[in-house]
Motif scaffolding. Structure first.
Motif, PDB file in Angstrom:
ATOM      1  N   ILE A  19      85.842  17.702  51.002  1.00 32.88           N
ATOM      2  CA  ILE A  19      84.387  17.502  50.867  1.00 32.88           C
ATOM      3  C   ILE A  19      83.671  16.245  51.706  1.00 32.88           C
ATOM      4  O   ILE A  19      82.630  16.304  52.234  1.00 32.88           O
ATOM      5  N   LYS A  20      84.448  15.165  51.329  1.00 37.85           N
ATOM      6  CA  LYS A  20      84.358  13.971  51.997  1.00 37.85           C
ATOM      7  C   LYS A  20      84.382  14.034  53.523  1.00 37.85           C
ATOM      8  O   LYS A  20      83.207  13.683  54.278  1.00 37.85           O
ATOM      9  N   GLU A  21      85.050  14.854  54.101  1.00 32.05           N
ATOM     10  CA  GLU A  21      85.251  14.772  55.471  1.00 32.05           C
ATOM     11  C   GLU A  21      84.035  15.903  55.979  1.00 32.05           C
ATOM     12  O   GLU A  21      83.499  15.739  57.040  1.00 32.05           O
ATOM     13  N   THR A  22      83.889  17.037  55.337  1.00 27.94           N
ATOM     14  CA  THR A  22      82.776  17.838  55.710  1.00 27.94           C
ATOM     15  C   THR A  22      81.375  17.209  55.574  1.00 27.94           C
ATOM     16  O   THR A  22      80.568  17.232  56.554  1.00 27.94           O
ATOM     17  N   ILE A  23      81.073  16.085  54.699  1.00 26.17           N
ATOM     18  CA  ILE A  23      79.732  15.481  54.729  1.00 26.17           C
ATOM     19  C   ILE A  23      79.673  14.369  55.867  1.00 26.17           C
ATOM     20  O   ILE A  23      78.760  14.343  56.302  1.00 26.17           O
ATOM     21  N   GLY A  24      80.828  13.812  55.994  1.00 26.11           N
ATOM     22  CA  GLY A  24      81.070  12.830  57.011  1.00 26.11           C
ATOM     23  C   GLY A  24      80.735  13.323  58.298  1.00 26.11           C
ATOM     24  O   GLY A  24      80.075  12.767  59.171  1.00 26.11           O
ATOM     25  N   SER A  25      81.206  14.450  58.908  1.00 32.12           N
ATOM     26  CA  SER A  25      80.776  15.226  59.894  1.00 32.12           C
ATOM     27  C   SER A  25      79.284  15.328  60.173  1.00 32.12           C
ATOM     28  O   SER A  25      78.887  15.404  61.416  1.00 32.12           O
ATOM     29  N   ILE A  26      78.724  15.761  59.048  1.00 35.59           N
ATOM     30  CA  ILE A  26      77.176  15.755  59.238  1.00 35.59           C
ATOM     31  C   ILE A  26      76.365  14.430  59.779  1.00 35.59           C
ATOM     32  O   ILE A  26      75.358  14.472  60.601  1.00 35.59           O
ATOM     33  N   TYR A  27      76.751  13.372  59.425  1.00 41.11           N
ATOM     34  CA  TYR A  27      76.243  12.139  59.739  1.00 41.11           C
ATOM     35  C   TYR A  27      76.927  11.671  60.982  1.00 41.11           C
ATOM     36  O   TYR A  27      76.304  10.514  61.615  1.00 41.11           O
ATOM     37  N   TYR A  88      64.129  23.881  58.799  1.00 41.14           N
ATOM     38  CA  TYR A  88      65.370  24.802  59.170  1.00 41.14           C
ATOM     39  C   TYR A  88      66.219  24.483  58.065  1.00 41.14           C
ATOM     40  O   TYR A  88      66.335  23.384  57.680  1.00 41.14           O
ATOM     41  N   ILE A  89      67.034  25.696  57.700  1.00 41.14           N
ATOM     42  CA  ILE A  89      68.230  25.515  56.849  1.00 41.14           C
ATOM     43  C   ILE A  89      69.394  25.812  57.532  1.00 41.14           C
ATOM     44  O   ILE A  89      69.469  26.863  58.418  1.00 41.14           O
ATOM     45  N   HIS A  90      70.760  25.329  57.347  1.00 40.02           N
ATOM     46  CA  HIS A  90      71.936  25.640  57.691  1.00 40.02           C
ATOM     47  C   HIS A  90      72.781  25.466  56.451  1.00 40.02           C
ATOM     48  O   HIS A  90      72.701  24.670  55.559  1.00 40.02           O
ATOM     49  N   PHE A  91      73.519  26.671  56.288  1.00 40.42           N
ATOM     50  CA  PHE A  91      74.533  26.802  55.104  1.00 40.42           C
ATOM     51  C   PHE A  91      75.824  26.281  55.834  1.00 40.42           C
ATOM     52  O   PHE A  91      76.434  27.004  56.766  1.00 40.42           O
ATOM     53  N   MET A  92      76.550  25.562  55.100  1.00 45.09           N
ATOM     54  CA  MET A  92      77.833  25.069  55.286  1.00 45.09           C
ATOM     55  C   MET A  92      78.807  25.359  54.216  1.00 45.09           C
ATOM     56  O   MET A  92      78.234  25.469  52.950  1.00 45.09           O
ATOM     57  N   ASP A  93      79.901  25.744  54.356  1.00 43.87           N
ATOM     58  CA  ASP A  93      81.006  25.847  53.362  1.00 43.87           C
ATOM     59  C   ASP A  93      81.808  24.579  53.341  1.00 43.87           C
ATOM     60  O   ASP A  93      81.848  23.552  54.194  1.00 43.87           O
ATOM     61  N   SER A  94      82.215  24.222  51.956  1.00 46.49           N
ATOM     62  CA  SER A  94      82.325  22.712  51.660  1.00 46.49           C
ATOM     63  C   SER A  94      83.540  22.221  52.180  1.00 46.49           C
ATOM     64  O   SER A  94      84.309  20.980  51.800  1.00 46.49           O
ATOM     65  N   ASP A  95      84.582  23.083  52.730  1.00 46.16           N
ATOM     66  CA  ASP A  95      85.864  22.510  53.422  1.00 46.16           C
ATOM     67  C   ASP A  95      85.709  22.522  55.112  1.00 46.16           C
ATOM     68  O   ASP A  95      86.715  22.349  55.798  1.00 46.16           O
ATOM     69  N   ASP A  96      84.640  22.986  55.740  1.00 49.16           N
ATOM     70  CA  ASP A  96      84.444  23.086  57.180  1.00 49.16           C
ATOM     71  C   ASP A  96      83.553  21.804  57.588  1.00 49.16           C
ATOM     72  O   ASP A  96      83.339  20.984  56.761  1.00 49.16           O
ATOM     73  N   TYR A 202      64.348  35.747  67.485  1.00 49.19           N
ATOM     74  CA  TYR A 202      65.777  35.756  67.087  1.00 49.19           C
ATOM     75  C   TYR A 202      66.558  35.047  68.613  1.00 49.19           C
ATOM     76  O   TYR A 202      66.060  35.502  69.485  1.00 49.19           O
ATOM     77  N   MET A 203      67.606  34.379  68.448  1.00 51.91           N
ATOM     78  CA  MET A 203      68.242  33.991  69.568  1.00 51.91           C
ATOM     79  C   MET A 203      69.692  33.669  69.312  1.00 51.91           C
ATOM     80  O   MET A 203      69.806  33.204  68.197  1.00 51.91           O
ATOM     81  N   ALA A 204      70.539  34.102  70.212  1.00 58.56           N
ATOM     82  CA  ALA A 204      71.919  33.873  70.091  1.00 58.56           C
ATOM     83  C   ALA A 204      72.445  33.052  71.225  1.00 58.56           C
ATOM     84  O   ALA A 204      71.850  33.498  72.231  1.00 58.56           O
ATOM     85  N   ILE A 205      73.269  32.050  71.056  1.00 58.55           N
ATOM     86  CA  ILE A 205      73.549  31.051  72.230  1.00 58.55           C
ATOM     87  C   ILE A 205      75.016  30.943  72.159  1.00 58.55           C
ATOM     88  O   ILE A 205      75.664  30.778  71.039  1.00 58.55           O
ATOM     89  N   PRO A 206      75.748  31.009  73.239  1.00 54.86           N
ATOM     90  CA  PRO A 206      77.225  30.823  73.423  1.00 54.86           C
ATOM     91  C   PRO A 206      77.711  29.028  73.023  1.00 54.86           C
ATOM     92  O   PRO A 206      78.377  28.471  74.234  1.00 54.86           O
ATOM     93  N   TYR A 207      77.381  28.428  72.147  1.00 55.54           N
ATOM     94  CA  TYR A 207      77.510  27.178  71.566  1.00 55.54           C
ATOM     95  C   TYR A 207      78.477  26.972  70.688  1.00 55.54           C
ATOM     96  O   TYR A 207      77.784  27.314  69.569  1.00 55.54           O
ATOM     97  N   LYS A 208      79.492  26.462  70.669  1.00 58.12           N
ATOM     98  CA  LYS A 208      80.442  26.118  69.719  1.00 58.12           C
ATOM     99  C   LYS A 208      80.079  25.076  68.836  1.00 58.12           C
ATOM    100  O   LYS A 208      80.031  23.976  69.406  1.00 58.12           O
ATOM    101  N   PHE A 209      79.307  25.098  67.695  1.00 54.95           N
ATOM    102  CA  PHE A 209      79.173  23.870  66.944  1.00 54.95           C
ATOM    103  C   PHE A 209      79.572  23.827  65.454  1.00 54.95           C
ATOM    104  O   PHE A 209      79.679  22.860  64.862  1.00 54.95           O
ATOM    105  N   TYR A 210      80.315  24.760  65.196  1.00 50.56           N
ATOM    106  CA  TYR A 210      80.744  24.742  63.731  1.00 50.56           C
ATOM    107  C   TYR A 210      82.307  24.891  63.893  1.00 50.56           C
ATOM    108  O   TYR A 210      82.972  25.718  64.763  1.00 50.56           O
ATOM    109  N   ILE A 211      82.876  24.362  62.904  1.00 51.82           N
ATOM    110  CA  ILE A 211      84.508  24.558  62.910  1.00 51.82           C
ATOM    111  C   ILE A 211      85.021  24.963  61.535  1.00 51.82           C
ATOM    112  O   ILE A 211      84.539  24.434  60.476  1.00 51.82           O
TER     113      ILE A 211
END
Length: 329
Positions: A19-27, A88-96, A202-211
């Motif tokens: 969880i610390k790594e997850t939150i750290g990536s947001i900042y 806007y809202i983004h949902f994250m999983d707590s280990d990503d 709606y729009m879909a873009i080929p942009y990798k932003f999430y791990i």
């Protein structure tokens, strides 16, 4: 004008390692702290997750922690939607994690085009790869505005209905009363289909932003009886959407394709897992009760599987089980 642009909602349950790594990536996204908030829903964690996030709260003033008894990610996310204040809202999983500076591009794109839903792309990685650091060079981004139904037909893959690939406009979710059904897994599938079919922009873009952190204990690798019952609930929900929403012929065809894909997955697990095989008729009868008359006529394969599911499910699964046992043994 709402100064808060983004709300990031994260259900937290026993993820003290990540969880610390997850939150750290947001900042590390290049978004000023005053323009986003993080809503952590502690879903009854029994490890040190709560202690870790409480320590983080003391360092940042844009993190909100909500504690609840363990009720599952659906209830946690629904609570987050109601608390969210961002555009806007983004949902994250707590280990990503999110790639550095990538979420800002997603947010700017969503705001620029005033989208109901923006879909991006992701990278699947194990712990070692994430620890080493992941570099990504974006390709040319072509933005094509579509309706949600067009996006559902053209971009939706029933096997990859992940909410964390998306940004959702908060007012769009609230105005359409869109939320997660309360099941332990596969709730993403129902939510994605419902939101797509309601969206106007709606729009879909080929942009990798999430791990997406790959584990050996993912839902699909730890399938059990409860999860198959949850899949039945998802199929029932999607079938109801098909009956209630005005769809174009191609939209109706795509939703039937999704339903058939879910049925195939269920039948595969019942015929390939020794622990699930004895419960085959329990699961089948439950689905038939929830969705009477489920039958697909689109292709020869759909006809064949539908016939077997309807009239000879036990024999069909028995034969597949015997073939699978011989193959894997």
């Amino acid at each position: 004008m709402n100064k808060l642009k983004l709300s990031i909602i994260i259900p937290v349950y026993n993820v003290e390692k990540y969880i610390k790594e997850t939150i750290g990536s947001i900042y590390r996204q290049g978004i000023p702290n005053e323009e986003f908030e993080i809503i952590l829903i502690n879903d009854g964690s029994t490890d040190q997750s709560l202690s870790i996030i409480n320590d983080l709260v003391s360092n940042y003033d844009n993190i909100t922690v909500v504690n609840q008894t363990n009720q599952g990610p659906s209830i946690a996310r629904n609570k987050g939607i109601q608390l969210a204040r961002g555009e806007y809202i983004h949902f994250m999983d707590s280990d990503d994690v999110v790639l550095d500076l990538s979420l800002k591009f997603m947010l700017d794109t969503a705001i620029k085009h005033q989208l109901d839903i923006l879909k991006g792309d992701y990278i699947k990685a194990n712990n070692r790869k994430i620890e080493k650091g992941i570099k990504y060079k974006p390709q040319e981004i072509i933005c094509k505005l579509k309706t949600g139904e067009q996006g559902f037909v053209e971009d939706n893959d029933p096997m990859y209905c992940y909410i964390w690939m998306h940004l959702f406009k908060r007012d769009f979710l609230l105005n359409n009363n869109l939320g997660f059904i309360n099941i332990g897994c596969f709730e993403d599938t129902a939510f994605i289909i419902h939101t797509y079919l309601r969206a106007q922009r709606y729009m879909a873009i080929p942009y990798k932003f999430y791990i997406y952190r790959r584990h050996d204990t993912s839902i699909m690798s730890t399938m059990n009886l409860k999860k198959l019952y949850n899949m039945n609930v998802t199929i029932q929900y999607i079938q109801r959407l098909s009956n209630e929403m005005p769809l174009s012929p191609i939209g109706e065809q795509k939703i039937r394709f999704n339903l058939f894909a879910s049925l195939k997955v269920s039948l595969w697990y019942l015929s390939h897992h020794r622990s699930l095989y004895p419960h085959r008729m329990e699961v089948i009868n439950d689905l038939k009760k929830k969705v009477p008359g489920l039958y697909f006529k689109g292709s020869l394969k759909q006809h064949l599987v539908s016939f077997c599911y309807t009239y000879i499910p036990d024999l069909y699964i028995r034969i597949r089980y015997l073939l699978a046992t011989k193959k894997y043994d």
